[in-house]
Design an enzyme around this catalytic site. Structure first.
Site, PDB file in Angstrom:
ATOM      1  N   VAL A 127      45.561  14.576  82.129  1.00 49.29           N
ATOM      2  CA  VAL A 127      45.696  13.700  80.946  1.00 49.29           C
ATOM      3  C   VAL A 127      45.192  12.287  81.267  1.00 49.29           C
ATOM      4  O   VAL A 127      44.399  11.708  80.508  1.00 49.29           O
ATOM      5  CB  VAL A 127      47.170  13.648  80.476  1.00 49.29           C
ATOM      6  N   GLU A 156      54.407   8.698  72.051  1.00 49.81           N
ATOM      7  CA  GLU A 156      53.984   9.722  71.096  1.00 49.81           C
ATOM      8  C   GLU A 156      53.713  11.068  71.762  1.00 49.81           C
ATOM      9  O   GLU A 156      53.986  12.132  71.201  1.00 49.81           O
ATOM     10  CB  GLU A 156      52.718   9.242  70.362  1.00 49.81           C
ATOM     11  N   VAL A 172      56.388  14.587  72.851  1.00 50.84           N
ATOM     12  CA  VAL A 172      56.656  15.818  72.089  1.00 50.84           C
ATOM     13  C   VAL A 172      55.431  16.118  71.237  1.00 50.84           C
ATOM     14  O   VAL A 172      54.969  15.257  70.483  1.00 50.84           O
ATOM     15  CB  VAL A 172      57.880  15.663  71.157  1.00 50.84           C
ATOM     16  N   GLY A 191      45.184  24.465  81.313  1.00 52.82           N
ATOM     17  CA  GLY A 191      45.786  23.133  81.477  1.00 52.82           C
ATOM     18  C   GLY A 191      47.010  22.905  80.606  1.00 52.82           C
ATOM     19  O   GLY A 191      47.412  21.765  80.403  1.00 52.82           O
ATOM     20  N   GLU A 202      53.010  23.224  82.986  1.00 51.22           N
ATOM     21  CA  GLU A 202      53.406  22.178  83.923  1.00 51.22           C
ATOM     22  C   GLU A 202      52.973  22.586  85.327  1.00 51.22           C
ATOM     23  O   GLU A 202      52.742  23.774  85.597  1.00 51.22           O
ATOM     24  CB  GLU A 202      54.938  22.019  83.911  1.00 51.22           C
ATOM     25  N   ASP A 217      61.351  22.384  79.766  1.00 48.34           N
ATOM     26  CA  ASP A 217      60.433  21.449  79.101  1.00 48.34           C
ATOM     27  C   ASP A 217      60.817  21.318  77.620  1.00 48.34           C
ATOM     28  O   ASP A 217      60.895  20.206  77.081  1.00 48.34           O
ATOM     29  CB  ASP A 217      58.997  21.975  79.257  1.00 48.34           C
ATOM     30  N   LYS A 240      62.214  17.979  75.526  1.00 44.27           N
ATOM     31  CA  LYS A 240      61.630  17.500  74.265  1.00 44.27           C
ATOM     32  C   LYS A 240      62.692  17.463  73.159  1.00 44.27           C
ATOM     33  O   LYS A 240      62.709  16.552  72.330  1.00 44.27           O
ATOM     34  CB  LYS A 240      60.449  18.385  73.867  1.00 44.27           C
ATOM     35  N   GLY A 295      47.534  20.276  76.467  1.00 40.77           N
ATOM     36  CA  GLY A 295      46.102  20.188  76.768  1.00 40.77           C
ATOM     37  C   GLY A 295      45.690  18.731  76.936  1.00 40.77           C
ATOM     38  O   GLY A 295      46.281  17.825  76.340  1.00 40.77           O
TER      39      GLY A 295
HETATM   40  N1  HSE Z   1      53.654  22.240  79.564  1.00 38.95           N
HETATM   41  C1  HSE Z   1      53.781  21.582  78.310  1.00 38.95           C
HETATM   42  C2  HSE Z   1      53.649  22.626  77.198  1.00 38.95           C
HETATM   43  C3  HSE Z   1      52.727  20.519  78.202  1.00 38.95           C
HETATM   44  O1  HSE Z   1      53.188  23.725  77.494  1.00 38.95           O
HETATM   45  O2  HSE Z   1      54.017  22.360  76.072  1.00 38.95           O
HETATM   46  C4  HSE Z   1      52.851  19.610  77.009  1.00 38.95           C
HETATM   47  O3  HSE Z   1      54.070  18.924  76.994  1.00 38.95           O
END
Ligand code: HSE
Length: 376
Positions: free
Chosen positions: A19, A134, A137, A193, A196, A207, A211, A308
């Protein structure tokens, strides 16, 4: 807009991974649209990377200072620090240090915000600094700004979301591509990509739980932590459970929910069957979606790619443009809604762990360990 007349917003960037590399590339590209919408000239002033010797396919001009440490980066001559290193401890120290020396901060770090968001937002607000996130999430899908700004005038009753791109990619690939295994789908999500660095954060639901904490802090003004969320991942979902759902026009998805019921906030992340007729049951691949039920504006649905490099970098640039607009307009203070949640846990407690109400299973065969949610 005349470039020559514009004042400059100097940016210090921590992390040049998938990123961060894209953010740097776009900041250095004068034809990227962000440069046309920002009232301040955006200048990449400094970067800090864990391994300066690593080949990245990105040529940084000599004007970009290479900071040797995160402390050096926080203190660099810049207006805003962008934190893209992930994790809680080092990232938290960087954000706190940057606020402490008068920088605005942009971060994509959901783990940091889930654990320390209200505290850091209160710190930023007290110091007259901005803290924008931003990307935390939905990546580049505008979710946070819509909740913060447009829906800031509403009372939210519940938020249901598909907020992890990797698990959605895995579950929808296994449904669409006969014979595809969990391992193959995860390998593809990693190669694209989406996953995580430690994909167990995705597949075990952590994850999504982080969020959900960010969303609940904003929507309900409560200091919600990952341990308040009843979390189950998708590791044990079987291909036949996915296919059984399809037969009944149900999509098996990792659903994150925060619901205010009987004065209590109930928080859960778990695999659930969602009717294909519901907007959240139609999300395939890396697509994320949020269904936000408000007392005043009714049900709002937001959707877009949730992971991504390009989507995430878009979220970061939208935050930088927001910082530029506020600072160019002379803003000296900004009420951070996340800060309102600091220390407020009145809606939580034992009830936070309770299961959410289930819609009835449409057939006895599906009356197993997976709930059916969001009746259409
Ligand atoms: N690994 C996370 C997902 C990346 O797949 O949503 C974006 O937060």
């Amino acid at each position: 807009m005349s470039g020559a007349a514009r004042r400059t917003l100097r940016i210090a960037l921590a992390g040049l991974g998938c990123v961060g590399g894209k953010v740097a590339e776009w900041l250095l590209d004068p034809s990227h649209p962000v440069h046309a919408v920002s009232p301040l000239r955006l200048e990449l002033a400094a970067v800090c990377v864990r391994d300066p010797g690593k080949a990245r396919g990105l040529a940084l001009p000599d004007s970009v200072r290479m900071a040797g440490t995160l402390e050096e980066l926080a203190a660099a001559d810049a207006d805003v620090v962008v934190e893209l290193i992930g994790g809680v401890d080092r990232a938290g120290a960087l954000v706190a240090a940057a606020i402490g020396v008068g920088r605005d901060v942009v971060t994509a770090n959901k783990a940091l915000l889930a654990h320390r968001g209200p505290e850091l937002a209160a710190r930023a607000e007290a110091a007259g600094r901005l803290l924008f996130f931003e990307t935390a999430v939905g990546a580049g899908t505008p979710v946070i700004d819509v909740i913060e700004d447009s829906l800031g005038v509403c009372r939210v009753r519940s938020v249901h979301g598909v907020v992890n791109g990797t698990t959605n990619f895995i579950l929808s690939s296994m449904a669409e591509r006969a014979g595809m295994t969990f391992g193959e789908a995860l390998a593809e999500a990693s190669a694209l990509g989406y996953a995580e660095a430690d994909p167990s954060l995705d597949v075990d639901g952590h994850d999504a739980a982080q969020k959900l904490c960010v969303l609940a802090q904003l929507c309900f003004g409560q200091e919600v932590r990952p341990e308040d969320v009843a979390t189950t991942g998708i590791r044990h979902v079987t291909p036949s459970e996915i296919l059984d759902g399809l037969e009944h026009r149900l999509a098996l998805r990792l659903l994150a929910s925060a619901e205010l019921r009987d004065g209590r906030l109930r928080l859960a992340v778990r695999p659930a069957y969602i009717p294909r007729t519901h907007p959240l049951g139609q999300l395939n691949g890396v697509r994320n979606g949020l269904w936000i039920d408000t007392a005043e504006a009714g049900g709002i649905f937001l959707s877009g790619p949730g992971a991504g490099a390009e989507s995430s970098a878009t979220g970061v640039l939208s935050d930088l443009a927001r910082v530029a607009r506020l600072r160019a307009g002379g803003a000296t203070a900004w009420p951070l809604r996340m800060a309102r949640a600091k220390g407020r846990r009145g809606l939580l407690g034992a009830a936070a762990e309770s299961a959410l109400g289930n819609a009835p299973a449409p057939s006895p065969r599906l009356r197993g360990r997976i709930e059916t949610a969001l009746a259409d």
